[in-house]
Design an enzyme around this catalytic site. Sequence first.
Site, PDB file in Angstrom:
ATOM      1  N   ALA A 437       0.891  -1.174   0.000  1.00  0.00           N
ATOM      2  CA  ALA A 437       0.000   0.000   0.000  1.00  0.00           C
ATOM      3  C   ALA A 437       0.924   1.218   0.000  1.00  0.00           C
ATOM      4  O   ALA A 437       1.292   1.735   1.046  1.00  0.00           O
ATOM      5  CB  ALA A 437      -0.891  -0.027   1.242  1.00  0.00           C
ATOM      6  N   GLY A 441       4.201   7.128  -1.975  1.00  0.00           N
ATOM      7  CA  GLY A 441       5.539   6.646  -2.286  1.00  0.00           C
ATOM      8  C   GLY A 441       6.668   7.143  -1.405  1.00  0.00           C
ATOM      9  O   GLY A 441       7.834   6.950  -1.737  1.00  0.00           O
ATOM     10  N   ASP A 461      -0.710   0.126  -5.050  1.00  0.00           N
ATOM     11  CA  ASP A 461      -1.729   0.809  -4.252  1.00  0.00           C
ATOM     12  C   ASP A 461      -3.073   0.562  -4.914  1.00  0.00           C
ATOM     13  O   ASP A 461      -3.198   0.682  -6.137  1.00  0.00           O
ATOM     14  CB  ASP A 461      -1.466   2.313  -4.138  1.00  0.00           C
ATOM     15  N   CYS A 562      -0.361   4.441  10.953  1.00  0.00           N
ATOM     16  CA  CYS A 562      -0.241   5.724  11.655  1.00  0.00           C
ATOM     17  C   CYS A 562      -1.441   5.857  12.605  1.00  0.00           C
ATOM     18  O   CYS A 562      -2.029   6.916  12.740  1.00  0.00           O
ATOM     19  CB  CYS A 562      -0.157   6.896  10.687  1.00  0.00           C
TER      20      CYS A 562
HETATM   21  C1  LIG Z   1      -0.966   4.818   4.859  1.00  0.00           C
HETATM   22  S1  LIG Z   1      -1.268   4.996   3.204  1.00  0.00           S
HETATM   23  C2  LIG Z   1       0.243   4.482   2.481  1.00  0.00           C
HETATM   24  C3  LIG Z   1       1.325   5.507   2.533  1.00  0.00           C
HETATM   25  C4  LIG Z   1       2.552   5.074   1.797  1.00  0.00           C
HETATM   26  N1  LIG Z   1       3.060   3.820   2.300  1.00  0.00           N
HETATM   27  C5  LIG Z   1       3.643   6.102   1.850  1.00  0.00           C
HETATM   28  O1  LIG Z   1       4.526   5.981   2.688  1.00  0.00           O
HETATM   29  O2  LIG Z   1       3.633   7.029   1.074  1.00  0.00           O
HETATM   30  C6  LIG Z   1      -2.296   3.637   2.893  1.00  0.00           C
HETATM   31  C7  LIG Z   1      -2.538   3.369   1.437  1.00  0.00           C
HETATM   32  O3  LIG Z   1      -3.276   2.155   1.351  1.00  0.00           O
HETATM   33  C8  LIG Z   1      -4.045   2.197   0.180  1.00  0.00           C
HETATM   34  N2  LIG Z   1      -5.032   1.119   0.298  1.00  0.00           N
HETATM   35  C9  LIG Z   1      -6.210   1.118   0.934  1.00  0.00           C
HETATM   36  N3  LIG Z   1      -6.781  -0.084   0.859  1.00  0.00           N
HETATM   37  C10 LIG Z   1      -5.936  -0.878   0.158  1.00  0.00           C
HETATM   38  C11 LIG Z   1      -5.958  -2.227  -0.254  1.00  0.00           C
HETATM   39  N4  LIG Z   1      -6.980  -3.026   0.022  1.00  0.00           N
HETATM   40  N5  LIG Z   1      -4.933  -2.708  -0.961  1.00  0.00           N
HETATM   41  C12 LIG Z   1      -3.876  -1.920  -1.267  1.00  0.00           C
HETATM   42  N6  LIG Z   1      -3.803  -0.629  -0.903  1.00  0.00           N
HETATM   43  C13 LIG Z   1      -4.814  -0.111  -0.195  1.00  0.00           C
HETATM   44  C14 LIG Z   1      -4.573   3.615   0.165  1.00  0.00           C
HETATM   45  O4  LIG Z   1      -4.946   3.996  -1.126  1.00  0.00           O
HETATM   46  C15 LIG Z   1      -3.368   4.400   0.704  1.00  0.00           C
HETATM   47  O5  LIG Z   1      -2.630   4.952  -0.330  1.00  0.00           O
END
Ligand SMILES: C[S@@+](CC[C@H](N)C(=O)[O-])C[C@H]1O[C@@H](n2cnc3c(N)ncnc32)[C@H](O)[C@@H]1O
Length: 707
Positions: A437, A441, A461, A562
């Site tokens: 996820a 980035g 993602d 988070c």
């Molecule tokens: C906490 S953010 C990630 C931040 C990223 N790791 C960064 O450091 O920039 C969580 C991400 O999970 C994605 N997401 C939500 N449900 C998901 C799923 N079922 N499978 C994959 N990604 C998912 C969201 O779109 C979001 O971008």
Amino acid sequence: MGRRAKNKQSDPAPFAEVQSNAAPRPSAKKLGKRKAEVEDDAVTKRPSKKVKETQNKQTSSKVKGKEASKSGKLSKSKEKSNKPIIEDEGGSSEGWEDVDDDMDLEASKHSLFRDSDEGESFAGFTGDLDEYEMDGSEISQDDLLQGSVQELDLDSDEDEDEAPTIPSSRIKGLKSKQWDRPSKIIPTGSDDSSSDEDEEDEDGPVTMANMEARSRALDEKAAREAQLDLEEVQDAARAGGEEDDDFEGGEEGEEGEETEGFQLPTAEEVEEEKKVGGPQVHVVQRRMRECVRILDNFKKRATPGRSRSEYVHQLVSDIASYYGYNEFLAEKLFQLFPVSEAIEFFEANEVPRPVTIRTNTLRTRRRDLAQALINRGVNLEPIGKWTNVGLQVFESSVPIGATPEYLAGQYMLQAASSFLPVIALSPLPGERVLDMASAPGGKTTHMAALMENTGVIFANDANKARTKSLTANVHRLGCKNVVVCSYDGREFPKVMGGFDRVLLDAPCSGTGVISKDASVKTNKSERDFTLLSHLQKQLILCAIDSVSPDSKTGGYLVYSTCSVMVDENEAVVDYALRKRPNVKLVETGLEFGKPGYTKYRGKTFDPKVALTRRFYPHVHNMDGFYVAKFKIEKRFKVKPKDEDENDGRADKMDVDGQQDVGFDSDEDRPYIEVIEPLTSIESKRKRMKAKGLRVPPRTKPAPPPVT
Ligand SMILES: C[S@@+](CC[C@H](N)C(=O)[O-])C[C@H]1O[C@@H](n2cnc3c(N)ncnc32)[C@H](O)[C@@H]1O
């Protein structure tokens, strides 16, 4: 205006600072939202210790600017020091004319800016589950596949890719006690050793050569101030203001301790308060102080006949109205801490965290970046010993999100907490890594740097729109080993597997980043936490199964959020341990952080959950965060153990056993029922079509899972 800026709160003073004789206000419904306004009216009184320290710190902050100015670096830019550090995209680039190329770069050759690779990234996300209109039982399969991910917007919004903005309070008003001085992003009471009392700030210009010593001195000062702050908050919370001198007496010999003067309101009084739109602010403040003080020593201080839960209930209700939370969330957060620590946590959520950047070591070295930014009038210093790529920005005459260095991909604007999961995962050059996820980035690009642009990172993602910013960051930072893809994480490892390392920075409630997104205070319900925890449990099993146990160099998974909620952290990790006996928790390798809970409100988790790490705004001056690291081993067959003997856990690694490790227990069923339809051939075909991929003929069987 970015979401962060929209949700920005003013920086109200701690409740303990507002005197109880503040001017009464007619009504205080929604006190939290009006808190800052109210405080303008209130007579504020800071404890003398605080005043002294505040003066010091302001001096120190000014001196830093002065030093730079003396060295000829800030002579013009200083005049502009009230400008925002970061502006929205398209923000002005003024300040560039202040660049002074004469800085003696040679002087910088030694010293603190050791080059290396670590850290990075941005903080979490906050999703609004309320926007996702579904009712448990009536969810269609496609909703679950796409809706749950995309409509829920389970992503963090305080991303480096979105025109980074800093709440103006950080720049202008310097109201925030944590912002208007170099507060350190480390555990309080850390191992800082050296040295001299009050190293003078005014003894000469800041150069790369003397910066380390300066930085150390400032760190020490900041640590002392942080300690004083802590004591002050605790004192205030316990003592409830200077009129409450009974606290000083300590726990012993308090027989006749004063409890008069404060009584919990009766039901009728509460009703009356409601009728007039809620209690007045000073009433709430006093009541909170008193409740904290009484709960701190309930036996001695409580009014006879009133129960502990009555005080707790009143305190939670007042916290909710004072800080602007819904009562459900206020209580859930309150339960995480001892009473006075809970107040520190709520207070810390009112204060913005420091602005931090991560050096992109694919493009530059930290000392070179620091020098370039200093030349532009940016006041910065290394974050702390635990990262050698992080810089903390104190003030800047140029927008930090639009400097030539930023545009050239030399750094990422990232919350310090977001460095942690990548440090824990420690991907190596040449490895095959999955960032399940990953948008936008921050962590992907950090991993690419640690891997020196070798091997491959699949940056996935589920939210296609968010992969645009992910791709933009990957390009800007010059990452050449990243493949961007967009699947629901729950489709892994069927899409692909066999990874040396996997990062699951899971979608979460964002309760660790309330200072960045105050909407979390009111938009989370019990159902949201249930849904999130459910999704996280699904994702973590898929993440585990995507790791190759045969990896020669790795075989690790890092799970992070988070959020500070146990349901999203320890409960998910414990679930994974129970469902996958072939995994074990290992040390995160992080130097600080509080251990994960092994017992929480009647639940007992695997004792190894203590190896996981919690990070808090009020303790570490960084966003609330959670990190767990797993080692994935081969999936041997296991013998089922007598439930009574082994708490229902399978006997790990018993090669003589009969039963394979799998999903097929009753306990898994609710999770499988959601996963299964999502991976059915038909929905797979739909998704492929939607992605513009060629759809295989209907007769073709689905590919077997990658193991
Ligand atoms: C906490 S953010 C990630 C931040 C990223 N790791 C960064 O450091 O920039 C969580 C991400 O999970 C994605 N997401 C939500 N449900 C998901 C799923 N079922 N499978 C994959 N990604 C998912 C969201 O779109 C979001 O971008």
